[in-house]
Design an enzyme around this catalytic site. Structure first.
Site, PDB file in Angstrom:
ATOM      1  N   THR A  34      45.934 -64.542 -45.030  1.00  0.00           N
ATOM      2  CA  THR A  34      46.454 -64.121 -46.333  1.00  0.00           C
ATOM      3  C   THR A  34      46.895 -62.659 -46.373  1.00  0.00           C
ATOM      4  OG1 THR A  34      44.201 -63.603 -47.091  1.00  0.00           O
ATOM      5  CG2 THR A  34      45.077 -65.794 -47.628  1.00  0.00           C
ATOM      6  N   GLY A  36      48.024 -58.937 -43.801  1.00  0.00           N
ATOM      7  CA  GLY A  36      48.209 -58.252 -42.525  1.00  0.00           C
ATOM      8  C   GLY A  36      48.766 -59.127 -41.416  1.00  0.00           C
ATOM      9  N   ARG A  57      38.590 -66.105 -47.288  1.00  0.00           N
ATOM     10  CA  ARG A  57      37.499 -66.299 -48.256  1.00  0.00           C
ATOM     11  C   ARG A  57      38.016 -66.357 -49.681  1.00  0.00           C
ATOM     12  NH1 ARG A  57      34.347 -61.182 -46.063  1.00  0.00           N
ATOM     13  NH2 ARG A  57      36.526 -60.557 -46.196  1.00  0.00           N
ATOM     14  N   ASN A 108      42.166 -64.992 -36.012  1.00  0.00           N
ATOM     15  CA  ASN A 108      42.613 -63.646 -36.370  1.00  0.00           C
ATOM     16  C   ASN A 108      41.624 -62.911 -37.280  1.00  0.00           C
ATOM     17  OD1 ASN A 108      44.745 -61.510 -37.202  1.00  0.00           O
ATOM     18  ND2 ASN A 108      44.261 -62.552 -39.124  1.00  0.00           N
ATOM     19  N   ALA A 109      40.882 -63.644 -38.109  1.00  0.00           N
ATOM     20  CA  ALA A 109      39.976 -62.974 -39.060  1.00  0.00           C
ATOM     21  C   ALA A 109      38.949 -62.152 -38.302  1.00  0.00           C
ATOM     22  CB  ALA A 109      39.270 -64.016 -39.938  1.00  0.00           C
ATOM     23  N   TYR A 172      33.071 -52.007 -32.456  1.00  0.00           N
ATOM     24  CA  TYR A 172      34.326 -52.777 -32.493  1.00  0.00           C
ATOM     25  C   TYR A 172      34.765 -53.118 -31.065  1.00  0.00           C
ATOM     26  CZ  TYR A 172      39.173 -53.770 -34.098  1.00  0.00           C
ATOM     27  OH  TYR A 172      40.384 -54.355 -34.386  1.00  0.00           O
ATOM     28  N   GLY A 209      43.960 -53.486 -43.786  1.00  0.00           N
ATOM     29  CA  GLY A 209      42.731 -53.201 -43.044  1.00  0.00           C
ATOM     30  C   GLY A 209      42.776 -51.825 -42.406  1.00  0.00           C
TER      31      GLY A 209
END
Ligand SMILES: NC(=O)c1ccc[n+]([C@@H]2O[C@H](COP(=O)([O-])OP(=O)(O)OC[C@H]3O[C@@H](n4cnc5c(N)ncnc54)[C@H](OP(=O)(O)O)[C@@H]3O)[C@@H](O)[C@H]2O)c1
Length: 270
Positions: A34, A36, A57, A108-109, A172, A209
């Site tokens: 939804t 980016g 979500r 991707n999330a 990360y 993001g």
């Protein structure tokens, strides 16, 4: 609490293919579809003739995303799920049982993890691995047999921080590094079934993001370090993902396609 299978948005059946979706290539699941990179990927795949299923979500964002894709002639639907929750991943996979033409899964999330190797609590480490690695691993396992029926493929969205580690980004980097290792392992274990598994490793990409963690001045400064002279646009990453999902990538598996304007080659991990 919104369930992983949102009747209101989904409505069960696919929209008839038409416009940009004419001659559909199969269905593609895009997690985080939804915003980016995920939204750009859903749009790119849809333009290339895929039926797209976006997962996120927020039911509200899914609804507006699906409406906007459909307005552009793309066959789209949405499913709500929090992919950091194992039970919701299971329900999502069950909801996809009827999608007999599922041929691509784009994991991707993820990616919000911040913290260094010495200052990150173990719970934060677990949370990063849950969404960045376990979700992709779990969905890959659950959907592998359906993808095998359709000679399909998986694309995981990693990051250049998986390949070199800027100071203070250990969390990360660990999560995306593990995702790259999982991509390669899954590629080998699924190869005999005809399913390909690859990753893209974007450099900094202009999304909501990224903007959460950077001022405009910081982004402009980072762009000066990119050999091609700019930060990535989500469409740059989407094009690479669409290629890896396509028949043109039919003999490519277990690879990491870096999309960063040459920054990593120049030793600029920005
Ligand atoms: N942007 C960059 O510079 C960059 C660089 C390298 C790699 N990446 C990677 O690219 C991917 C996308 O990044 P982005 O910047 O495009 O992200 P973004 O703009 O923050 O969008 C994130 C998307 O994922 C969904 N999402 C987040 N958590 C979720 C969850 N637990 N379950 C289901 N959906 C979830 C969001 O929707 P909801 O909030 O409604 O769930 C949204 O659709 C990430 O894996 C990131 O690590 C990004």
């Amino acid at each position: 609490m919104p369930g992983p299978f949102d009747e209101k948005i989904d409505g069960g059946a696919y929209e008839p293919a038409g416009g940009a979706s004419a001659g559909a290539k199969g269905s593609a699941l895009v997690t985080g579809g939804t915003r980016g990179i995920g939204l750009a990927t859903a749009r790119r795949l849809g333009e290339a003739g895929w039926r797209v299923i976006c997962v996120a979500r927020s039911a509200g964002h899914l609804e507006s995303t699906v409406a906007s894709l459909r307005a552009d002639g793309i066959s789209a639907r949405g499913l709500t799920a929090d992919l950091s929750v194992a039970a919701e991943r299971q329900s999502l996979a069950e909801a996809l049982q009827d999608t007999v033409d599922l041929r691509a899964v784009v994991n991707n999330a993820g990616g919000a993890a911040r913290g260094g190797a010495l200052d990150t609590a173990l719970e934060d480490f677990d949370a990063a691995l849950e969404i960045d690695v376990r979700a992709a691993w779990d969905l890959g396992q659950r959907l592998a047999s359906r993808l095998a029926e359709n000679a399909g493929s998986i694309v995981n969205v990693a990051s250049t921080v998986a390949l070199a580690v800027p100071s203070g980004r250990g969390l990360y980097s660990s999560a995306k590094g593990a995702l790259v290792a999982a991509t390669r392992s899954m590629a080998i274990d699924l190869a005999r079934t005809g399913v390909r598994v690859n990753a893209v490793a974007p450099g900094p990409t202009l999304t909501e993001g990224l903007r959460t963690f950077n001022t405009d001045e910081q982004l402009a400064e980072r762009a000066t370090k990119v050999p091609l002279g700019r930060l990535a646009d989500p469409a740059d990453i989407a094009d690479a993902i669409e290629f890896l999902c396509s028949h043109r990538a039919r003999h490519i598996t277990g690879q990491v396609l870096v999309v960063d304007g040459g920054a990593s080659v120049a030793g600029m991990y920005i």
